[in-house]
Structure formats: structure tokens, C-alpha cells
Design a protein around this motif. Structure first.
Motif, mmCIF file in Angstrom:
data_model
loop_
_atom_site.group_PDB
_atom_site.id
_atom_site.type_symbol
_atom_site.label_atom_id
_atom_site.label_comp_id
_atom_site.label_asym_id
_atom_site.label_seq_id
_atom_site.Cartn_x
_atom_site.Cartn_y
_atom_site.Cartn_z
ATOM 1 N N GLN A 49 2.726 -103.398 24.877
ATOM 2 C CA GLN A 49 2.935 -104.710 24.281
ATOM 3 C C GLN A 49 4.404 -104.930 23.950
ATOM 4 N N LEU A 50 4.768 -106.200 23.825
ATOM 5 C CA LEU A 50 6.080 -106.580 23.313
ATOM 6 C C LEU A 50 5.892 -107.007 21.869
ATOM 7 N N VAL A 51 6.819 -106.595 21.009
ATOM 8 C CA VAL A 51 6.720 -106.899 19.585
ATOM 9 C C VAL A 51 8.054 -107.462 19.115
ATOM 10 N N LEU A 52 8.007 -108.593 18.428
ATOM 11 C CA LEU A 52 9.204 -109.179 17.824
ATOM 12 C C LEU A 52 9.217 -108.785 16.353
ATOM 13 N N ALA A 73 15.676 -106.019 23.561
ATOM 14 C CA ALA A 73 16.842 -106.861 23.281
ATOM 15 C C ALA A 73 16.982 -107.048 21.781
ATOM 16 N N GLU A 74 18.226 -107.212 21.339
ATOM 17 C CA GLU A 74 18.475 -107.630 19.966
ATOM 18 C C GLU A 74 18.745 -109.128 20.038
ATOM 19 N N LEU A 75 18.067 -109.882 19.219
ATOM 20 C CA LEU A 75 18.122 -111.338 19.300
ATOM 21 C C LEU A 75 18.865 -111.923 18.115
ATOM 22 N N THR A 76 19.428 -113.104 18.322
ATOM 23 C CA THR A 76 20.018 -113.846 17.217
ATOM 24 C C THR A 76 18.900 -114.549 16.472
ATOM 25 N N GLU A 77 19.211 -115.104 15.318
ATOM 26 C CA GLU A 77 18.196 -115.813 14.540
ATOM 27 C C GLU A 77 17.662 -117.015 15.303
ATOM 28 N N GLN A 79 17.447 -117.375 18.625
ATOM 29 C CA GLN A 79 16.568 -116.894 19.684
ATOM 30 C C GLN A 79 15.237 -116.428 19.109
ATOM 31 N N ALA A 80 15.279 -115.712 18.013
ATOM 32 C CA ALA A 80 14.047 -115.225 17.389
ATOM 33 C C ALA A 80 13.215 -116.401 16.907
ATOM 34 N N GLY A 81 13.855 -117.445 16.407
ATOM 35 C CA GLY A 81 13.132 -118.637 15.975
ATOM 36 C C GLY A 81 12.407 -119.296 17.122
ATOM 37 N N THR A 82 12.947 -119.165 18.337
ATOM 38 C CA THR A 82 12.286 -119.707 19.520
ATOM 39 C C THR A 82 11.011 -118.937 19.819
ATOM 40 N N TYR A 83 11.048 -117.630 19.624
ATOM 41 C CA TYR A 83 9.909 -116.792 19.970
ATOM 42 C C TYR A 83 8.819 -116.784 18.920
ATOM 43 N N LYS A 84 9.195 -116.792 17.654
ATOM 44 C CA LYS A 84 8.168 -116.668 16.625
ATOM 45 C C LYS A 84 7.499 -118.016 16.397
ATOM 46 N N MET A 85 6.208 -117.956 16.243
ATOM 47 C CA MET A 85 5.416 -119.160 16.024
ATOM 48 C C MET A 85 4.389 -118.857 14.944
ATOM 49 N N GLN A 86 4.296 -119.694 13.956
ATOM 50 C CA GLN A 86 3.308 -119.500 12.909
ATOM 51 C C GLN A 86 1.910 -119.821 13.427
ATOM 52 N N ASP A 87 1.782 -120.906 14.190
ATOM 53 C CA ASP A 87 0.496 -121.316 14.726
ATOM 54 C C ASP A 87 0.658 -121.612 16.212
ATOM 55 N N PRO A 88 0.197 -120.724 17.108
ATOM 56 C CA PRO A 88 0.389 -120.938 18.535
ATOM 57 C C PRO A 88 -0.228 -122.238 19.034
ATOM 58 N N GLN A 89 -1.275 -122.733 18.395
ATOM 59 C CA GLN A 89 -1.906 -123.971 18.818
ATOM 60 C C GLN A 89 -1.060 -125.178 18.447
ATOM 61 N N LYS A 100 10.076 -116.593 28.371
ATOM 62 C CA LYS A 100 10.811 -116.947 29.587
ATOM 63 C C LYS A 100 11.898 -117.971 29.284
ATOM 64 N N LYS A 101 11.567 -118.953 28.480
ATOM 65 C CA LYS A 101 12.538 -119.991 28.117
ATOM 66 C C LYS A 101 13.723 -119.376 27.360
ATOM 67 N N GLY A 102 13.448 -118.497 26.432
ATOM 68 C CA GLY A 102 14.502 -117.858 25.661
ATOM 69 C C GLY A 102 15.419 -117.014 26.515
ATOM 70 N N PHE A 103 14.852 -116.238 27.456
ATOM 71 C CA PHE A 103 15.680 -115.410 28.319
ATOM 72 C C PHE A 103 16.493 -116.257 29.286
ATOM 73 N N SER A 104 15.929 -117.374 29.748
ATOM 74 C CA SER A 104 16.710 -118.244 30.655
ATOM 75 C C SER A 104 17.871 -118.879 29.891
ATOM 76 N N GLU A 105 17.654 -119.224 28.619
ATOM 77 C CA GLU A 105 18.739 -119.779 27.814
ATOM 78 C C GLU A 105 19.788 -118.722 27.512
ATOM 79 N N GLN A 106 19.349 -117.466 27.349
ATOM 80 C CA GLN A 106 20.278 -116.376 27.046
ATOM 81 C C GLN A 106 21.182 -116.091 28.249
ATOM 82 N N LYS A 107 20.683 -116.259 29.475
ATOM 83 C CA LYS A 107 21.481 -116.005 30.672
ATOM 84 C C LYS A 107 22.583 -117.040 30.851
ATOM 85 N N LYS A 108 22.376 -118.254 30.320
ATOM 86 C CA LYS A 108 23.354 -119.343 30.507
ATOM 87 C C LYS A 108 24.589 -119.149 29.734
#
Length: 108
Positions: A49-52, A73-77, A79-89, A100-108
Motif C-alpha cells: 500500500q501507499l500511505v500519506l 516522496a517527501e511532499l510539500t504542504e 501537494q499533501a493537501g491535494t492527496y489528503k481527503m476527509q471525505d472521498p465522496q 496522478k494529478k499531483g505527480f504530473s504537477e510536480q513534474k512541471k
């Protein structure tokens, strides 16, 4: 008969709690300790698994497997805010799409 049904339900509940505790499944609100907090998990396979994780204002994306824990990876706040979600729905997005969106933004 009613007592037998109640007993079976109770034993099922205890068994499922035992299995969940052995597999590392802990409700998201209870995954804190020592200033660390698990923000999100993404199961990749039965035992991977991947764990943030947030600790001391820093954010890490970790790969967890039976072989050990690896820093992905070590993420900035932000980037981490992009990944963490309180309610996925809430946003109708799943963790994989956000990752995927976060990593594509990180490459730019």
C-alpha cells in the motif's frame, strides 16, 4: 433462538475486529500517535500500500510492503493537501486520480 442469533452476531463482530486489527486496518480518525498522523492509504495489492503520513509539519508518501517501508516522496504542504481527503465522496475523486494529478504537477 433469539439468544443464539445475538451470540452469532456478537461473535462475528469480535472476529471482524480481530481480523481488522491483525491486518493493520485502523479507522482514519484513530491513526494518530506521537505527533504523527496517517492522512490517507491506497491499497496496491493484498500486502502492499501507499500511505500519506504527516509528522511535525512534514509530509511523506511511503510504500509499505512485507519487505519494509520505503520513502516514495517527501511532499510539500500544498501537494499533501491535494492527496489528503476527509471525505472521498465529497469531490467524487479517488486517491489514484489525485495521486496522478499531483505527480504530473510536480513534474512541471
Amino acid at each position: 433462538m433469539l439468544i443464539a442469533v445475538i451470540l452469532v452476531l456478537y461473535l462475528s463482530y469480535r472476529c471482524s475486529r480481530y481480523i481488522a486489527s491483525r491486518s493493520g486496518c485502523v479507522p482514519m480518525g484513530q491513526q494518530t500517535g506521537g505527533g504523527m498522523k496517517v492522512l490517507s492509504r491506497l491499497p496496491l495489492a493484498q500486502d502492499k500500500q501507499l500511505v500519506l503520513v504527516e509528522a511535525g509539519g512534514r509530509y511523506w508518501l511511503l510504500g509499505v510492503s512485507p519487505a519494509g517501508i520505503q520513502l516514495v516522496a517527501e511532499l510539500t504542504e500544498d501537494q499533501a493537501g491535494t492527496y489528503k481527503m476527509q471525505d472521498p465522496q465529497e469531490k467524487n475523486l479517488n486517491f489514484v486520480d489525485i495521486l496522478k494529478k499531483g505527480f504530473s504537477e510536480q513534474k512541471k
